[in-house]
Design an enzyme around this catalytic site. Structure first.
Site, short mmCIF file in Angstrom:
data_model
loop_
_atom_site.label_atom_id
_atom_site.label_comp_id
_atom_site.label_asym_id
_atom_site.label_seq_id
_atom_site.Cartn_x
_atom_site.Cartn_y
_atom_site.Cartn_z
N ASN A 115 0.88 -1.18 0.00
CA ASN A 115 0.00 0.00 0.00
C ASN A 115 0.91 1.21 0.00
O ASN A 115 1.53 1.52 1.02
CB ASN A 115 -0.89 -0.01 1.25
CG ASN A 115 -1.68 1.29 1.38
OD1 ASN A 115 -1.95 1.96 0.39
ND2 ASN A 115 -2.02 1.66 2.61
N TRP A 116 0.99 1.85 -1.16
CA TRP A 116 1.97 2.95 -1.28
C TRP A 116 1.49 4.24 -0.62
O TRP A 116 2.26 5.20 -0.53
CB TRP A 116 2.28 3.19 -2.75
CG TRP A 116 3.21 2.17 -3.34
CD1 TRP A 116 3.70 1.04 -2.72
CD2 TRP A 116 3.80 2.20 -4.65
NE1 TRP A 116 4.53 0.37 -3.57
CE2 TRP A 116 4.62 1.05 -4.76
CE3 TRP A 116 3.71 3.07 -5.73
CZ2 TRP A 116 5.35 0.77 -5.92
CZ3 TRP A 116 4.43 2.79 -6.88
CH2 TRP A 116 5.24 1.65 -6.98
N LYS A 117 0.24 4.31 -0.23
CA LYS A 117 -0.31 5.54 0.37
C LYS A 117 -0.07 6.72 -0.59
O LYS A 117 -0.20 6.55 -1.79
CB LYS A 117 0.30 5.78 1.74
CG LYS A 117 0.32 4.53 2.62
CD LYS A 117 0.64 4.82 4.04
CE LYS A 117 0.87 3.51 4.80
NZ LYS A 117 0.51 3.61 6.19
N HIS B 180 -9.21 1.70 4.74
CA HIS B 180 -7.93 1.81 5.46
C HIS B 180 -8.11 2.76 6.64
O HIS B 180 -8.86 3.74 6.55
CB HIS B 180 -6.86 2.33 4.50
CG HIS B 180 -5.48 2.22 5.06
ND1 HIS B 180 -4.97 3.12 5.95
CD2 HIS B 180 -4.51 1.28 4.89
CE1 HIS B 180 -3.74 2.76 6.30
NE2 HIS B 180 -3.44 1.65 5.66
N GLU C 100 -5.65 -4.71 10.55
CA GLU C 100 -4.60 -3.71 10.73
C GLU C 100 -4.84 -2.94 12.03
O GLU C 100 -5.60 -1.96 12.04
CB GLU C 100 -4.61 -2.72 9.56
CG GLU C 100 -4.34 -3.36 8.22
CD GLU C 100 -3.61 -2.40 7.30
OE1 GLU C 100 -2.52 -2.75 6.85
OE2 GLU C 100 -4.11 -1.29 7.08
N SER D 262 3.23 -2.23 10.20
CA SER D 262 4.69 -2.28 10.37
C SER D 262 5.27 -3.66 10.11
O SER D 262 6.26 -4.05 10.74
CB SER D 262 5.09 -1.76 11.77
OG SER D 262 4.64 -0.43 11.94
N GLY E 136 2.79 -1.19 4.21
CA GLY E 136 2.92 0.22 3.86
C GLY E 136 4.37 0.57 3.58
O GLY E 136 4.89 0.34 2.48
N GLY E 137 5.05 1.08 4.59
CA GLY E 137 6.42 1.59 4.43
C GLY E 137 7.36 0.65 3.70
O GLY E 137 8.10 1.07 2.80
N GLU F 227 -6.38 5.07 7.71
CA GLU F 227 -6.10 6.48 7.39
C GLU F 227 -7.31 7.14 6.73
O GLU F 227 -7.57 8.32 6.92
CB GLU F 227 -4.84 6.58 6.52
CG GLU F 227 -3.58 6.27 7.33
CD GLU F 227 -2.45 5.66 6.54
OE1 GLU F 227 -2.46 5.72 5.30
OE2 GLU F 227 -1.54 5.09 7.19
N GLY G 79 2.24 2.36 10.44
CA GLY G 79 3.17 3.47 10.21
C GLY G 79 3.87 3.94 11.47
O GLY G 79 4.49 4.99 11.48
#
Ligand code: PEP
Length: 255
Positions: free
Chosen positions: A13-15, A98, A170, A216, A237-238, A100, A176
């Site tokens: 998930n590149w956000k 998500h 999640e 994470s 993500g990251g 976010e 994150g």
């Protein structure tokens, strides 16, 4: 419990990261590193990167997803994108709900459900995210909350449509933040999601649904998290922004 009944899916998930040219470069770097994966490999990218991503991924085992979808087919919804638009851009998957989106953009369990239905009815596969906040966990509501969010997101989704649904557990406190759930916490959370699915669709159906863990997950902890019986992959993500780290996670999932 038979993990072999389910597809393991590693999804990035590149956000809000990467321009189209950066997208091309990163996917080109990833392709040789993940080509032998024995799991599904998927990158969910910003809308403006979809064309570059599908072009760069063409002929490889990397599938492309979007990060959101609106619940109407068309209309006066400035800034939104519909399922048929994504489909025509060769998008296969879409992330929905998500944390976010829930936290910063007013996404609710109702809109998550509407978006899930729109994605499925539009021929997309949905990655539906659920997860508790730290406060909810500390108050002891994790199981109740995860079951509620899962059932709400899947309201009116048929058993046939469920074949195109992945649920991603999640924990909000792990996204994150660099704080990862322990493998036991991930397994337990994913188990609550699967139990909720079983309560609605029956145990046999629930055994076939891919439930990812996200929060994470990285090159160092992926092995342990993915070894758990209820963890059928990861939403990353990251670490999905670094070709080598992402490929290490893909390799861990391919064992
Ligand atoms: C995510 O974006 O879904 C996620 C889990 O992020 P991170 O891996 O960076 O915690």
């Amino acid at each position: 419990m038979n993990k072999a009944k389910r597809r393991t899916v590693i999804a990035g998930n590149w956000k809000m990261n990467k321009t189209p040219s950066e997208t091309t470069a990163l996917i080109n770097e990833m392709k040789p590193l993940v080509k032998d994966a024995d799991c599904d490999v998927l990158l969910c990218v910003p809308f403006v990167d979809i064309a570059a991503a599908t072009k760069a991924a063409e002929g490889s085992n990397i599938k492309i997803g979007a990060e959101n979808v609106h619940f109407k087919e068309s209309g006066a919804y400035t800034g939104e994108v519909s399922a048929n638009m994504l489909k025509e851009c060769n998008v296969e998957y879409v992330v929905i709900g998500h944390s976010e989106r829930r936290q910063y953009f007013g996404e609710t369990d109702q809109t998550v459900n509407l978006r899930t239905l729109a994605a499925l009815n539009g021929g997309l596969k949905a990655i539906v995210c659920v997860g508790e906040t730290l406060e909810q966990r500390e108050l002891g509501y994790t199981e109740t909350l995860l079951k509620y969010q899962t059932k709400m997101a899947l309201t009116n989704v048929t058993a046939e449509q469920l074949k195109n649904v992945i649920v991603a557990y999640e924990p909000v406190w792990a996204i994150g933040t660099g704080v990862t759930a322990t493998a036991e916490q991930a397994d337990e959370g994913n188990g609550f999601v699967r139990a909720a699915i079983a309560e609605v669709y029956g145990k046999d159906v629930a055994e076939t649904v891919t439930v990812q863990y996200g929060g994470s997950m990285n090159a160092k902890n992926a092995d342990e998290l993915l070894s758990k019986v209820n963890v059928d992959g990861g939403l990353i993500g990251g670490a999905s922004l670094k070709a080598e780290d992402f490929s290490i996670i893909v390799k861990a999932a391919s064992k």
